[in-house]
Design a protein around this motif. Structure first.
Motif: not given
Ligand SMILES: Nc1ncnc2c1ncn2[C@@H]1O[C@H](COP(=O)(O)OP(=O)(O)O)[C@@H](O)[C@H]1O
Ligand SMILES: [Mg+2]
Lengths: 575, 219
Positions: A485-486, A489-490, A465, B98, A568-572, B136, A566, A467-468
């Motif tokens: 940094r964004v 890692p994503m 995306d 992340h 603890n990172r559901k979005g990942m 998170d 990740f 827009r990030l």
């Protein structure tokens, strides 16, 4: 038009595109140099003796090679038939079963087999179908009456059928996964629902409504499979006919011959191999037209594909694909059993005794070669990764996605036969005196690793995306900072998968390793193939198993690491 | 021009966005005073988001722009996006998946900020999310995410605020509260705001000028 044209993002958008240029150089440089190194000697230039005069003598010498015509025919036949069978079976499975639970199971079974090295697959099949192999053992003596291995030629049969068998096994997973990858963009459910509502059977309905779109996107991978099937060396050495062998093996033998006089005709033969691939592609293209016409004819005849013949296609798809997975996994199991076998008499299905001596004896050698293989693969994959990320980031910043031309360029090393340009590269490396050590091998591997790494990463990077980036730059972060940094890692998960795929490709390379190092760099693949002719099954088992795991273990990291980092990172986890 | 230059606030002079083909999408002339809001309304696809991208300097190369953007006496057009000091909020809130909640906020702090942890803790308290530091972002509700995105932007100390349908994913009740929060913060920091919205209520709550595209026909 605007009067003032403000530079986007306050940065110049022109200027040399460092990464794309470098990538192109690494991708095409060796290919073009290799082609030149093949072309010149085949017309009497660039001889090892130093003498150079244009002549057609290499070609006349080539014409006198024993069994040349038969070799040409064998290459064409095995390649085209294997590709056709693999493609049809892949289509049958997807057409008949897509969306069902069985399909998921088949998909899950075949995914890991995609990265199974060709050499391991071929050796595994050899273990199964040899006269003393597992298949014969399972049927003996109760069905066959054999108490000792029969004296029949199954492997290396003169007609090339065991080679075709092996090619189908290995290429079916690839074509299937390529086909499946196109489906999300094709509104498959809507289309097949319409077809079903109009009374079409599953297979014909899918072929009429989805296949044209799916095929358009799998065309290049199919061509790559066809070219590989016609010109490969690794599987043909293990499974292919021997007297005469397929053309690629003839070329390899001539290149490895101590008689340097054979090099020039070998170069001519390498060009001939290229022509053969082009001929096969033309035949295939004609087949595409014929296939489309058939489907059209069925449409106009109003066929609904509900006849018994059509309905029989469905189970054929599922059963053959399942059989493929079972055979490939059995081959691996046979490798493993042989590697720990003490005594294993014929027709016993299982060994009588086990020992670890084969592993112990291979020990240091295996460890050293395994280490060479994996570190070479890692080096090549990481270099490829850096180049590809550089290209994709350049693309992102300039906002111009590479067009279809770019995709075609990526496929050049995958469609041009390796045996057509690697001998030329070897000749050039020899002349330049840089045919030693790991670096020429790494450069040769990079040619074949780059396209896969690119094709793996392009999707996720382009889908990121934008827009990030807008948000991050509004927060005061530079493009470099956003990248590191964004974005990266994503992208951790796809990046690790790309490294694993790149490593698997490198681990599996035979010809580039052999030719770029003049046979001096040994990897698990070159060793396994060298052992194949010796026929010591225990040793072959040890090396083939190690080879397979060298290709698979990076995938373990690729799946485990992001899940761990990740957790603890559901979005990942879902994208 | 001279008059505009001496004013503080956000000034768009003949700011136009074009497709690469040369077709003009929008042209805007406006001056937004500190603490006030300009609302831009219009059907979707008309180029509102593209206009905001021209202001932030992140225009996709499929578009071009011309004209000028001035922010408190600085001409922005030649300034790289990360130096423009504009905050932007989108409807999807776009927290970095992340990072933890606290890391998302810290990502917005300017580089030389002192006591970064304390600042982030304080910021979380300000938006009633005390104790959420290590959460998170995917586990937050829509309203909580919107607040984190707002706070992250405010921590970067912007000099103007751009809202691209920032409230449209929130339900009625949350929407009104979030709107009040944003306008209160803008008022408090005396930031000029440009708000793109579909929603008449948003426009009314902003209580500022409204630009409608395409412009209503003169009667
Ligand atoms: N990256 C892009 N490339 C080409 N056209 C785009 C791109 N993004 C948006 N558009 C088109 O540009 C026009 C303006 O889009 P946008 O600014 O997003 O409109 P709005 O925000 O007013 O709904 C639309 O027609 C849209 O389809
Ligand atoms: Mg928009």
């Amino acid at each position: 038009m605007p009067e003032t044209d403000h530079p986007r993002m306050g940065r110049p958008t022109k200027g040399p595109a460092f990464f794309p240029t470098l990538t192109l150089l690494f991708l095409l440089g060796p290919v073009l140099a290799g082609l030149l190194g093949t072309l010149l000697p085949s017309f009497g230039l660039l001889r090892p003796s130093g003498a150079a005069a244009f002549s057609l003598e290499p070609w006349t010498a080539l014409a006198e090679w024993p069994g040349l015509a038969r070799s040409l025919w064998l290459s064409l036949k095995t390649g085209v038939i294997a590709t056709l069978i693999a493609f049809v079976l892949a289509v049958l499975l997807v057409a008949g079963w897509q969306g069902t639970r069985w399909f998921k199971v088949a998909h899950g079974l075949l995914s890991p087999l995609l990265s199974l090295p060709h050499t391991a697959a071929a050796l595994g099949l050899a273990f199964l179908i040899a006269p003393s192999g597992w298949v014969a053992r399972l049927m003996s003596p109760w069905a066959t009456g054999w108490n000792r291995p029969p004296d029949i030629l199954v492997l290396n049969d003169p007609g090339g059928w065991s080679l075709i068998f092996g090619l189908v096994l290995k290429e079916l997973p690839f074509l299937l996964l390529m086909l499946i990858a196109t489906l999300p963009q094709l509104q498959v459910r809507d289309r097949t629902n319409v077809a079903t509502a109009l009374g079409y059977g599953a297979v014909l309905g899918w072929c009429l409504t989805v296949l044209p779109g799916a095929y358009r996107q799998t065309r290049l991978p199919v061509y790559a499979v066809l070219a590989y099937a016609i010109s490969n060396v690794d599987m043909a050495l293990i499974l292919g006919p021997t007297a005469p062998p397929v053309l690629s093996i003839q070329i390899l033998n001539a290149m490895n011959d101590p008689d340097l006089g054979l090099r020039a005709p070998a170069a001519a033969a390498a060009l001939l191999q290229l022509v053969l691939v082009l001929v096969a592609l033309i035949i295939w293209k004609a087949g595409e037209v014929a296939g489309a016409t058939c489907v059209q004819a069925l449409l106009w005849r109003g066929a609904r594909g509900n006849s018994l013949a059509f309905r029989a296609l469905k189970p054929i798809g599922l059963s053959t694909v399942t059989a493929t997975a079972v055979l490939l996994f059995s081959g691996l199991l046979a490798h493993f059993l042989w590697s720990v076998t003490g005594r294993w008499r014929f027709p016993d299905v299982l060994p009588q005794s086990f020992k670890t001596r084969t592993w112990d004896r291979a020990g240091e050698d295996l460890l050293f070669t395994g280490f060479t293989t994996v570190s070479l693969a890692f080096l090549v994959a990481v270099v490829a990764l850096a180049l590809v990320i550089g290209c994709l980031e350049t693309e992102h910043r300039r906002g111009r996605a590479m067009g279809t031309g770019g995709v075609l360029i990526l496929y050049i090393p995958l469609i041009l036969p390796q045996i057509s340009f690697l001998p030329g590269l070897q000749i050039l490396l020899l002349l330049a005196g840089v045919n030693h050590g790991i670096w020429p091998v790494a450069v040769a591997h990079l040619v074949f690793v780059l396209p896969y790494v690119f094709l793996t990463l392009a999707g996720p990077f382009r889908a990121w995306d934008r827009r990030l980036a807008t948000v991050a730059s509004a927060l005061g972060h530079s493009q470099q900072s956003i990248l590191w940094r964004v974005k990266l890692p994503m992208m951790l998960a796809p990046i690790l998968i790309a490294i694993a795929i790149g490593m698997a490709v490198s681990v599996g390379q035979y010809l580039p390793t052999l030719l770029a190092s003049g046979g001096r760099v040994e990897t698990l693949t070159t060793e396994a193939i060298a052992l194949a002719s010796g026929g010591n099954r225990r040793e072959i088992g040890v090396w083939a198993i190690t080879l397979t795991f060298a290709a698979w273990i990076p995938f373990l990291f690729a799946y485990a690491l992001p899940a761990l980092m990740f957790r603890n990172r559901k979005g990942m986890t879902n994208g | 021009m001279d008059k505009a230059a001496s004013q503080s606030g956000l000034t768009l002079s003949d700011l136009s966005v074009y497709r690469r083909s040369g077709e003009k999408l929008l042209q805007v002339n406006a001056h937004v005073l500190p603490g006030r809001t300009l609302t831009i309304m219009g059907p979707s696809g008309i180029g509102k988001s593209t206009l905001l991208a021209a202001i932030t300097g992140t225009l996709s190369p499929d578009f071009r722009c011309s004209g000028s953007v001035r922010l408190n006496d600085r001409e922005l057009m030649q300034v790289p996006p990360e130096k423009r000091r504009l905050g932007i909020l989108f409807q999807d809130h776009l927290l970095f998946p992340h990072f933890s909640v606290a890391q998302n906020l810290a990502f917005g702090l300017p580089p030389r900020t002192k006591h970064r942890r304390a600042r982030v803790e304080q910021a979380l308290e300000d938006i009633d999310l005390k104790g959420f530091a290590s959460r998170d972002p995917a586990s937050l509700s829509g309203g909580q995410r919107a607040r984190v995105a707002l706070m992250r932007m405010l921590l970067s100390e912007p000099e103007a605020l751009l809202l691209d349908e920032a409230f449209s994913r929130l339900d009625q009740d949350l929407r009104a509260r979030m709107r009040r929060l944003v306008f209160a913060k803008a008022e408090q920091a005396q930031l000029p705001v440009i708000m793109v919205t579909h929603d008449q209520e948003d426009a009314e709550a902003a209580a500022g000028d409204i630009l409608r595209f395409p412009p209503p026909l003169a009667t």
